[in-house]
Structure formats: C-alpha cells, structure tokens
Write an enzyme that holds these catalytic residues in place. Structure first.
Site, mmCIF file in Angstrom:
data_model
loop_
_atom_site.group_PDB
_atom_site.id
_atom_site.type_symbol
_atom_site.label_atom_id
_atom_site.label_comp_id
_atom_site.label_asym_id
_atom_site.label_seq_id
_atom_site.Cartn_x
_atom_site.Cartn_y
_atom_site.Cartn_z
ATOM 1 N N ARG A 35 0.748 -0.919 0.049
ATOM 2 C CA ARG A 35 -0.277 0.366 -0.380
ATOM 3 C C ARG A 35 0.948 1.273 0.356
ATOM 4 O O ARG A 35 0.468 2.611 0.538
ATOM 5 C CB ARG A 35 -0.950 -0.042 1.076
ATOM 6 C CG ARG A 35 -1.923 -0.763 0.889
ATOM 7 C CD ARG A 35 -3.077 -1.149 2.375
ATOM 8 N NE ARG A 35 -3.723 -2.079 2.586
ATOM 9 C CZ ARG A 35 -4.304 -2.238 3.929
ATOM 10 N NH1 ARG A 35 -4.542 -1.672 4.305
ATOM 11 N NH2 ARG A 35 -5.046 -3.485 3.541
ATOM 12 N N ARG A 39 -3.373 6.349 -0.168
ATOM 13 C CA ARG A 39 -3.986 7.094 0.642
ATOM 14 C C ARG A 39 -3.354 8.167 1.669
ATOM 15 O O ARG A 39 -3.444 9.048 2.199
ATOM 16 C CB ARG A 39 -5.100 7.036 1.956
ATOM 17 C CG ARG A 39 -6.270 6.590 0.488
ATOM 18 C CD ARG A 39 -8.117 5.808 2.197
ATOM 19 N NE ARG A 39 -7.257 4.134 2.347
ATOM 20 C CZ ARG A 39 -7.740 3.880 3.104
ATOM 21 N NH1 ARG A 39 -9.555 4.189 3.647
ATOM 22 N NH2 ARG A 39 -7.199 2.755 3.612
ATOM 23 N N ARG A 48 -6.953 11.157 -7.342
ATOM 24 C CA ARG A 48 -8.139 10.384 -7.160
ATOM 25 C C ARG A 48 -9.303 10.856 -6.855
ATOM 26 O O ARG A 48 -11.183 10.501 -6.586
ATOM 27 C CB ARG A 48 -8.091 9.582 -5.935
ATOM 28 C CG ARG A 48 -6.785 8.132 -6.371
ATOM 29 C CD ARG A 48 -7.884 7.057 -7.346
ATOM 30 N NE ARG A 48 -9.475 6.505 -6.781
ATOM 31 C CZ ARG A 48 -9.775 6.519 -5.428
ATOM 32 N NH1 ARG A 48 -9.077 5.350 -4.682
ATOM 33 N NH2 ARG A 48 -11.461 6.287 -5.184
#
Length: 352
Positions: A35, A39, A48
C-alpha cells in the site's frame, strides 16, 4: 514476456530487489511497502478526487501515475502495480463495487454450485487497461522492478461467499467445512482466474508477482493444507515458467508459514507478529523472506522507527534473502516523510 523468455535478462534483472528475491548478494537491503501507493500520499488523494476506486483501477494513465508516486517520493526499490484484488472478478462480469469505508461488496454472493457458472475464465481482452498501464509503467520505471499482484483464491472466496468484508468468515468457513467439494471447485476456479490475471501482468512486463492471501490467517494449519493450499499452489505453478519471483503474503500466518513455504512461492511475506529469524526456521531453506516492521511504528518518532527497523534488520541478518517491508500495508494516516526516512535508513544501514 512469455514463459519462453524466462531466462532472458531484463533491465531490472540486476536490481537489488530481484537479487534479494533470488537470494543473491545485494548492494543494500531493498525496500518497498505494501500500500505504498495510496491514501497516505496527498498526491494520491488529489488525483483520485471524485474517481471511484474500481474506475481508477481501469484508467491506464491514472494507474501509471499512482504507481509511480511512491517511487518518486520514497526512492523505494520496487513499484507495485496499482489495482485491487477484486478487479479480475469485476472484469469477468460479477456485480461488485468497492464502497468507501466498507470495502468490496458483492451484489449476489456465491453460495451454491449453480453460482459457479458466473465465474467464467478471464482473458487478456477482459483487462486491456492492465497491459496498457504496465507497458507505460515499465517504460517509465526503467531499471526499477514492477511487482504485479493478485488476491489469492481463499481471500477472494471469502469476499464472494460472505458478500463483503467479514470478521468471522462464517459463510465461507461453513461452505469449506460443510460442502468441501463445492468449496474445492470454487477455489479451483478462482485459482484459474487469478493465474490468468497474473499472466497478463507478467507478459506485459511485471518483474515479480505477489499473491495476497490477506485473510488466510483465520484458518488452522490442517484446514489450510486440506482446503486452501492446493489452489494457491496451482496459481504459483501456473506462472512458474516465466522465471519471475513469486511472493506469498498473508496476515496472522505465523502458524501457517511452513505450509506457505511449501505452496510454491520464492519469497514468503511475514507480518509483524513473528521475528524474521523465527519465521525462517518455520519456512525452511531455499526461500527469501519479506517484512516485517509493524506499520504503527511509523507513528512514533524517528529514533524509535530506526531502532525498531534495526531490530528487523538484525533478525534478518542470517536469512538467505531479505526484502524489507512492513508487516502489512501502509496505514492511511501515516506521515509520508516517515516512509521516506525509513527507506533512507535501511539503505544506509545495510550498504555493502
């Protein structure tokens, strides 16, 4: 790239990451983060904005940009293709979506033998955006390897049978225990879909692949061996001819590590619950390990992060090969600068 090209050197062949996967001497311990594209990065949130998750996984230019962001920012030793484990299921026509704050949600869960008919074979024509994006990425990345990935059959089956995320996996386990033939056929079909998805990525230019079995730690070893391991082994065998490193990762899998080592991967990912030297004893010889700093340590100060990273490196000192990573994915509220500093620390501390 095809299976017949497996022995041909590539621009990424001598990278620290691929050398470590092959258990060869490295100039420094390579680092990448699960990841790492996501975010925690403000640039990710910006590109995004207003774009649903699944749609973002189907736009080649957006996939490319998001995949490259952590490479530019952190100087990691490998990129990982930006996607989601349910993308191949969406591509074959299953009704599902990724809901913010929830995760993958399946419109009609797989519960009966008749439902298996909805799991048709995946072809390259189903995912043209994957081939296009990886072509763009490999051109941009040059000597930096790109890791392709897919969800493992058990984790995909858990979502499909439950209809979404679960803490107990009661429906999936009930099928596994109560209708083992249906369960075996479900996982076998998912193994074929997963293998096809990985082949598309490898043939487009991915230098390694990782199979994420995120939720398999919910199983006892005997159940894993009997009901899950055959499908994971089928996936690894299906891509073995390409000669790219195959990584196997799950969460809470300390008791499963011996079996995960048997399933066919070249590198076994380890979460933060077990030291790497202990994990090596369980996995056995002939495998590199990946891991395994607790992601929450990145919320502490620089000295603490470095001290705990040093513990991971010390535990890895006797390994045949080691790829530094977290014990699970980067948490959304992680300070990106903490990741950048960690990469620099590992590179500097292990420079040979």
């Amino acid at each position: 790239m095809t299976a017949n090209d497996s022995m041909q050197p590539t621009a990424t062949y001598d990278s620290a990451f691929l050398k470590a996967c092959r258990r060869e001497p490295v100039p420094h311990t390579p680092v990448w983060f699960m990841r790492q594209a996501g975010r925690s990065l403000p640039e990710y949130r910006k590109v995004r904005e207003g774009v649903p998750m699944l749609e973002s996984c189907m736009r080649p230019e957006l996939i490319t940009e998001i995949t490259l962001q952590p490479v530019r920012r952190h100087n990691v030793d490998a990129a990982i293709y930006f996607s989601d484990i349910v993308v191949p299921l969406k591509a074959i026509g299953l009704g599902l979506d990724i809901r913010p704050g929830v995760g993958p949600v399946v419109e009609e869960p797989i519960r009966t033998r008749a439902d298996l008919a909805r799991l048709r074979d995946l072809t390259p024509e189903d995912v043209p955006y994957v081939t296009e994006a990886i072509g763009m990425l490999t051109e941009e990345l040059g000597p930096t390897p790109l890791i392709g990935f897919a969800g493992a059959p058990f984790t995909l089956a858990s979502y499909l049978v439950e209809g979404g995320p679960s803490r107990t996996y009661e429906n999936a386990k009930a099928m596994m225990y109560g209708d083992p033939e249906l369960w075996a056929d479900l996982l076998d079909r998912l193994a074929d879909i997963t293998a096809a998805f990985l082949k598309v990525q490898i043939e487009a230019g991915a230098s390694a692949v990782q199979l994420f079995d995120s939720w398999v730690g919910a199983l006892a070893p005997a159940d894993y061996r009997r009901s899950v391991m055959p499908s994971s082994a089928k996936v690894f065998e299906a891509v073995s001819g390409y000669g790219v490193p195959r990584i196997h990762f799950g969460v809470g899998t300390g008791e499963l590590l011996p079996l995960m080592g048997e399933a066919g991967a070249d590198v076994v990912g380890v979460d933060w619950r077990i030291p790497l030297d202990v994990a090596q004893g369980r996995v056995g010889p002939g495998k590199a390990l990946q891991g395994n700093l607790d992601p929450t340590i990145l919320f502490t100060d620089k000295d603490t992060v470095e001290a705990r990273a040093r513990e991971v490196l010390d535990a890895a000192a006797g390994l045949e090969g080691h790829v530094f990573n977290l014990g699970h994915g980067v948490l959304p509220n992680t300070d990106p600068d903490a990741l950048t500093r960690l990469v620099d620390y590992v590179h500097t501390a292990t420079a040979r």
